[in-house]
Structure formats: C-alpha cells, structure tokens
Design an enzyme around this catalytic site. Structure first.
Site, PDB file in Angstrom:
ATOM      1  N   GLY A   1       0.830  -1.197   0.000  1.00 48.21           N
ATOM      2  CA  GLY A   1       0.000   0.000   0.000  1.00 48.21           C
ATOM      3  C   GLY A   1       0.859   1.239   0.000  1.00 48.21           C
ATOM      4  O   GLY A   1       2.057   1.194   0.299  1.00 48.21           O
TER       5      GLY A   1
ATOM      6  N   PRO B   1     -11.657   0.188  14.701  1.00 47.84           N
ATOM      7  CA  PRO B   1     -11.630  -1.153  14.100  1.00 47.84           C
ATOM      8  C   PRO B   1     -10.493  -1.377  13.115  1.00 47.84           C
ATOM      9  O   PRO B   1      -9.927  -2.468  13.063  1.00 47.84           O
ATOM     10  CB  PRO B   1     -12.999  -1.244  13.409  1.00 47.84           C
ATOM     11  CG  PRO B   1     -13.888  -0.384  14.245  1.00 47.84           C
ATOM     12  CD  PRO B   1     -13.015   0.773  14.664  1.00 47.84           C
TER      13      PRO B   1
ATOM     14  N   VAL C   1       4.267   1.017   2.004  1.00 46.85           N
ATOM     15  CA  VAL C   1       4.385  -0.195   2.808  1.00 46.85           C
ATOM     16  C   VAL C   1       4.673  -1.368   1.872  1.00 46.85           C
ATOM     17  O   VAL C   1       3.970  -1.572   0.877  1.00 46.85           O
ATOM     18  CB  VAL C   1       3.099  -0.472   3.610  1.00 46.85           C
ATOM     19  CG1 VAL C   1       3.272  -1.728   4.464  1.00 46.85           C
ATOM     20  CG2 VAL C   1       2.748   0.719   4.473  1.00 46.85           C
TER      21      VAL C   1
ATOM     22  N   ASP D   1      -0.701   0.757  14.510  1.00 51.19           N
ATOM     23  CA  ASP D   1      -0.681   2.199  14.253  1.00 51.19           C
ATOM     24  C   ASP D   1      -0.562   3.020  15.534  1.00 51.19           C
ATOM     25  O   ASP D   1      -1.514   3.616  16.016  1.00 51.19           O
ATOM     26  CB  ASP D   1      -1.907   2.650  13.465  1.00 51.19           C
ATOM     27  CG  ASP D   1      -1.667   4.023  12.830  1.00 51.19           C
ATOM     28  OD1 ASP D   1      -0.628   4.643  13.136  1.00 51.19           O
ATOM     29  OD2 ASP D   1      -2.507   4.462  12.040  1.00 51.19           O
TER      30      ASP D   1
ATOM     31  N   LYS E   1       7.747  -0.169   6.455  1.00 47.86           N
ATOM     32  CA  LYS E   1       7.161   1.153   6.215  1.00 47.86           C
ATOM     33  C   LYS E   1       8.304   2.064   5.786  1.00 47.86           C
ATOM     34  O   LYS E   1       9.206   2.352   6.560  1.00 47.86           O
ATOM     35  CB  LYS E   1       6.507   1.685   7.484  1.00 47.86           C
ATOM     36  CG  LYS E   1       5.378   0.825   7.997  1.00 47.86           C
ATOM     37  CD  LYS E   1       4.835   1.323   9.335  1.00 47.86           C
ATOM     38  CE  LYS E   1       3.979   2.541   9.165  1.00 47.86           C
ATOM     39  NZ  LYS E   1       3.274   2.896  10.429  1.00 47.86           N
TER      40      LYS E   1
ATOM     41  N   GLY F   1       0.641   5.678   0.797  1.00 46.99           N
ATOM     42  CA  GLY F   1      -0.074   6.871   1.218  1.00 46.99           C
ATOM     43  C   GLY F   1       0.685   8.103   0.791  1.00 46.99           C
ATOM     44  O   GLY F   1       1.655   8.035   0.024  1.00 46.99           O
ATOM     45  N   GLY F   2       0.259   9.246   1.284  1.00 45.40           N
ATOM     46  CA  GLY F   2       0.858  10.497   0.869  1.00 45.40           C
ATOM     47  C   GLY F   2       2.292  10.667   1.304  1.00 45.40           C
ATOM     48  O   GLY F   2       3.051  11.412   0.693  1.00 45.40           O
TER      49      GLY F   2
ATOM     50  N   ASP G   1      -5.773   6.385  19.099  1.00 46.08           N
ATOM     51  CA  ASP G   1      -6.468   6.163  17.825  1.00 46.08           C
ATOM     52  C   ASP G   1      -7.000   4.737  17.738  1.00 46.08           C
ATOM     53  O   ASP G   1      -6.870   4.071  16.717  1.00 46.08           O
ATOM     54  CB  ASP G   1      -5.531   6.460  16.656  1.00 46.08           C
ATOM     55  CG  ASP G   1      -6.293   6.709  15.355  1.00 46.08           C
ATOM     56  OD1 ASP G   1      -7.504   6.991  15.427  1.00 46.08           O
ATOM     57  OD2 ASP G   1      -5.681   6.623  14.273  1.00 46.08           O
TER      58      ASP G   1
END
Length: 666
Positions: A16, A135, A23, A150, A38, A18-19, A132
């Site tokens: 994956g 689910p 990963v 996370d 990461k 992100g900005g 944070d």
C-alpha cells in the site's frame, strides 16, 4: 519509488501507499522470513519534522513487547531510505470484518476485546497512550490473535509528544471529549478506554453512537450528547454489556473505567457461555469462513479457536489497512511537485482523499513559504483549518478561523470545505458582530522599507498603504510588531477594551537616531477620577490601561498627572530606550515654600510669580507657601525684569520643603 532491495530485506511487493510513504512486503534474505516495511518517501524524509514523527512511531512501538501489539524489530536509514521493520500480520482487521458482517454477537466480540484491553493496558502501564483505537487498527491474525497497530499518533505520559498533528489527533468518530477539546494535559489512558467503548458499541450494533452528516455534529455528540443505548439498535444485547459500554463512554473520565484491567475484569465477569457460534464469509474472499466461538476459558473441552481462516487465502491480505500510510491498493507513482501551485494542489488532493494529517503538514509548510500570492496564502489557511477540524481539534480550528475572520471578514467557504467548517465559520461571523474591540495600525513612511509586515499577537499581514484593521478583538493586552526591509523592528503593547485603538508607527533605518518610548501607569486611578496624563502639551484621559508615547528621539521629556485633588510632574530622559513611569496619586499632603532672592543685592526684595506643575498660581508670589500632594512636582518662578538663574526644579515633596530661586536683572 521502485525498490528491489533495502539492506538485508528483499522487497516482494507493494502492499500500500499513502501520501508520505509506502508499505512493502519484504523478505529477510538470511532468515527467510516475511516482514512489513514502512518506507518514508525521500522528499518527506528530508523534512526533519516529518522524519521525527516517523522515528517516534518506531520509538513508541519499540518499547512494547506484547502478544497483542504489533512488534517493531528495526528502524534504520540505508542509502537515504528511512524505514521501520515490523512483523507481518497474516490476517485481516476488524473493520473489514464489520464491512462484511455489519456486527458481531457478544460471544464473538468478547474475546477480541479481552485481548484488546490486555494489549492497551500493557501500553498504558508503560506510559504510552494510543489515542487512535478503532476497528481498522485492530488486526485479527489467522490463529485468532488480536494485534493492535498504528501507534503513529501515540503520546507518552512523561510529556514527550508522539503525534503528527497536535493534541487533537485521532479519528473523529472514536475520539474522547478531551481529545476533541484539544486539552493534552487532560488526555490519559481513560481516553483510550472511551475509544474502546465506541468500538465495542459499533461491533455490537453496526454503528457508532454519534455518527452524523457533519463533523461539527459528531464533535457535539461526543462533547454534549448522551449515546443511545445499544439495545435501541439490537434488543438482544446483554444489559450488563450495555452498562459496561455506557460506562466507558462517560463524558467525565472520572466516571469511566479507570484502567484497562478494570474494564477487562468487568467484561470477563459476564457469562457468555450461551452465545452461539456464528460462521461468516469474509469480505471479497469467497468460500472462506470466519468462525468466532466462545472464549477458550468458557469451553467445555477441546482446544478452542477464536478465528479460523484459510491461511493460503489470507497470506497476502493487504496489511496497509492498519498502517499509517493509507488503505492499500495499487501502487501510486510519486507526485511531481515543481511549484507552489503544485504543492497546494497536492495538499488539496490529500484532503479530498481524507489524508488529513498529511494534508495539514504540507499546508503548514506552504504557509511558511514566501512564494505565494495573497489569494493562495488565504486558500492555504482555509484548507489548513479544515484539516485541523477533520482531525478533531475543534479548539485549534476555531482559533484559526477567528484569525482568518480578523484578516478578512468577508471570506467565503465553498463546497470544497466540509459542512462542519462552514458551520463553525458562520458561528464565528455571528459572534464577531458582538465584539466591538479592535486595533487600527497606520505606518507613515512604509514606502521606504517595503515589504512591510504588521503582526498583532502573531497574526501577520502585509502593509500596502491603507490602514490595517484587526477587528473583533476580545479585551486584553495585544503586542503589535512592525518590520520592514532595512528597518529597525518596532514593538508596542496596547490594551484593548470595548473600543478601537489606533496606533501610528514611523519606521527608521539602523543608522537613524535612536528612538524610545515612555509608558505611563497610574495606580488607584479609580479613587481620583477623572484622571489625565499630559505630555507634549497634550492631555489624555487615563482609563485604566497604560499610555504609551512612542517614537521619541533622545532627550528630556516632561510627563504630568492631573487629578481633582492635585497634580504630579516628572522629568525623564529617553535615549533610545523604553522608560516606565508610575504615578501614585494620594491624599497625603506636604507644605511647599517657594522663595526668591537677588544675590547681587540681598536687600532688594523681588516678588516673583510662582508656577507649580505648569500652573500659574493666582496671586502666588514669592515668598509663597502652598500645600501640595506628596510626590514629584515641577516648580519655577518668573519676573518681567529678572531672569531665573538655573532651570525649573523637579523635586520630590514628601514633607515640608523649601525651594529657593536666584534672580538676576535682565
């Protein structure tokens, strides 16, 4: 970023992106074991602040060794590649299960939350608060183990902040009231337990208690509304479990469970043995079933399992769902950023993709750039306020909007901005109409020092020749700073009540004569009202706030006080420095005697006119006696045929005092 090898890790595939990073599924070349890497984007790694956040996540996780918390095994930088090495989770997350199944039974949910509370309690005992819990951050492995993931916005209780965006960080639907208020000092382990309660509520009912169309309504729900009982959604919810959840959702942290162990113990005490086993197909995985059974300690025989998942099917489940950098999917090419406009477009895209933390950090950097026009700077400020609000920090968001309103009361928010932000803006506009205080700043020679910037309590604006108005200011002290190219910075403090204060500045170059200020304060002025301060042949009403006389060239200056019961006068020296004068009017009096003599002719008596504190005394001629207020006074005499030897006298009169002047014939 196309990587094949990172040190001793062979990159297998992208999980994956992100900005801010990617990963990867990677395999240790010697151990022949899979890990999740990461990796920070190179352009982001160059930013010391952002790379520090990344390192702090590794630090937070590196301190934790618990079977229900994802493990970090390494943090390193190789050939400008910064990365965290984490255990690879063979499983899915609770969010994916809920998307397919909508909700779980109590028997299905209880073992998950027992493990969740065990892991959270372990972190709390070591001073780390997750902040944070939701689910998507609760992983379920193929052998039924819960893994909390996370910790990117975690904070440690000793005061070190591990957060990307501030004390309001978190996911709005699951945030505690104290997180929404942005009060970091109020956030402790009980905030996590509130989020556990929200998650438990959702797992049993299929909905969060304060879901709404606007972010503002969600925040209001957390702060003010009572959550509807879970049994309004599902009548079969055990009343004891409902009571447990509602206790976790108390607005006041003191009324919640005080520790994860306490909440876990309460959950363990509820008999769930009668719950039935349910089998459910996992999302997007045909013919793969999830069997959730009663807790192992409740079973009557055999080695129970919580979750049975076909390992071959789940071996490559997208692990990025639980990571900081996004929700997985196909690898996206790095965004090419060549200008301010490109960077702003990237930030707006990140906002639209709900990457609010990434968007906010980029917008913060853009706000510090000097290459933007006025309209671009305003758009940056608007989207930054929106990102702050979407992360749940309503206090900071309101403050940013109030600052924007003072700069541009007619600012518009279109449909690109969330409804909650527009609603908050409307409230600020309405409230500002009831606050009359303000500051007007004028600069008489700004053209010589362009560009010129004016700051009021940190709110900065460019000066272009027209008066700058800082409107809707609450009563209090404000610091005005003026700076220009090649000019000596000027700073001045003013008091704002329910009025508009006008301030004029004259900028000077470093080689110009030094200037100073005189600040006058009057104590107990209410007893002697009306009170006036005179300076430079002008008198000003004193209304309780210090009076500042600025831009004064070096020299002597006379400052006086006028009351109904007497006057006081001081002579001060200004030499490019600030001077503070405090007048203390009082009802105590002293006898003052003023006399005159002619040294050349002692027998020649001359009656001269007496002046005290710049007032000509009617029928007052030497020798003269007068009762005056105790304090500093100015005294001198005049005669048409004589001149006074020496200047006027500035003396402290606290007891009987004789002042004698010598006269010389003109």
């Amino acid at each position: 970023m196309d990587l094949k090898q990172i040190g001793k890790y062979e990159v297998v595939k992208t999980l994956g992106e992100g900005g801010f990073g990617t990963v990867y599924l990677a395999r240790h070349t010697k151990l022949q074991k899979n890990f999740a890497l990461k990796v920070l984007h190179p352009q982001v790694a160059k930013d010391k602040m952002l790379s520090a956040y990344f390192e702090r996540e590794a630090l937070a996780l590196g301190q934790l060794e618990h079977q229900n918390i994802v493990r970090v095994s390494d943090y390193d930088q190789i050939d400008d590649v910064t990365f965290i090495v984490m255990e690879y989770i063979d499983g899915t997350n609770l969010d994916a299960v809920l998307r397919e199944k909508k909700h779980l039974t109590i028997a299905e949910a209880a073992p998950i939350f027992r493990q969740l509370l065990s892991g959270i309690g372990y972190a709390h005992d070591r001073g780390i608060i997750h902040r944070d819990i939701k689910p998507s951050n609760i992983m379920l492995t193929s052998n039924g183990t819960v893994k909390i993931t996370d910790f990117g916005i975690a904070m440690v209780s000793d005061g070190a902040k591990l957060t990307r965006t501030g004390t309001g960080a978190g996911s709005l639907l699951y945030m505690s009231p104290e997180q929404i208020r942005g009060k970091r000092e109020q956030i402790d382990n009980r905030s996590d337990l509130y989020s556990v309660g929200i998650t438990f509520y959702q797992v049993l009912t299929g909905a969060t208690p304060f879901a709404a169309d606007s972010e503002y309504e969600i925040m209001t729900g957390h702060l003010e509304k009572t959550p509807p009982p879970p049994r309004e959604f599902r009548s079969d919810v055990d009343p004891r479990v409902e009571a447990l959840i509602l206790k976790a959702l108390a607005k006041d942290p003191a009324k919640r469970f005080q520790t994860a162990a306490e909440m876990n113990e309460a959950l363990a005490g509820i008999d769930l043995s009668r719950e039935k086993t349910v089998r459910q197909t996992l999302p997007d995985m045909e013919k793969t079933e999830l069997a959730i059974e009663a807790p192992p300690e409740r079973q009557q025989g055999g080695k129970g399992r919580l979750i049975g998942i076909a390992a071959a099917v789940l071996a490559v489940v997208v692990i990025a769902l639980y990571l900081l950098f996004g929700t997985g999917g196909e690898e996206k090419p790095p965004v090419q950023v060549e200008s301010f406009a490109d960077s702003l477009r990237l930030a707006i895209d990140q906002f639209g993709e709900k990457k609010y933390g990434d968007a906010r950090e980029l917008l913060q950097r853009l706000a510090e750039s000097g290459s933007a026009g006025a309209a671009q700077r305003m758009e940056v400020a608007q989207f930054e306020a929106a990102a702050i609000l979407m992360e749940g920090d309503i206090v900071t968001a309101r403050g940013r909007l109030e600052a924007l309103h003072r700069q541009n009361p007619d600012l518009q928010f279109d449909d690109r901005y969330p409804p909650g932000l527009r609603q908050l803006w409307d409230e600020i506009v309405a409230a500002a109409a009831t606050i009359p205080g303000g500051i007007i700043v004028a600069i008489d020679n700004f053209q010589e020092f362009l560009p010129v910037e004016v700051s009021v309590n940190g709110e900065r604006r460019q000066y272009s020749g027209e008066e700058l108005r800082f409107n809707s200011l609450k009563p209090g002290e404000y610091n005005i700073e003026v700076s220009g190219k090649g000019a000596v910075p000027v700073s001045r403090k003013v008091q704002v009540a329910e009025d508009v204060v006008s301030q004029s500045f004259t900028l000077k170059s470093p080689d110009a004569p030094a200037t100073g200020t005189i600040t006058v304060t009057v104590t107990d002025y209410q007893i002697f009202e009306p009170v006036k301060v005179y300076f430079d042949n002008k008198s000003v009403e004193y209304e309780g706030k210090p009076l500042v006389f600025s831009d004064l060239e070096s020299g002597e200056y006379e400052v006086g006080l006028i009351t109904d019961v007497g006057r006081l006068t001081e002579l001060v020296m200004v030499a490019g420095n600030p001077v503070n004068i405090t007048f203390k009017p009082n009802n105590s009096q002293a006898r003052l005697t003023v006399s005159s003599l002619v040294p050349d002719n002692p027998n020649d008596f001359v009656a001269a006119q007496v002046y005290i504190d710049n007032v000509k005394i009617k029928d007052g001629q030497t020798p003269y006696k007068e009762t005056v207020m105790q304090g500093k006074h100015k005294i001198w005499i005049e005669h048409p045929d004589y001149q006074t030897r020496g200047k006027a006298r500035y003396i402290e009169v606290n007891h009987d005092e004789l002042v004698e002047f010598q006269l010389k014939r003109k």
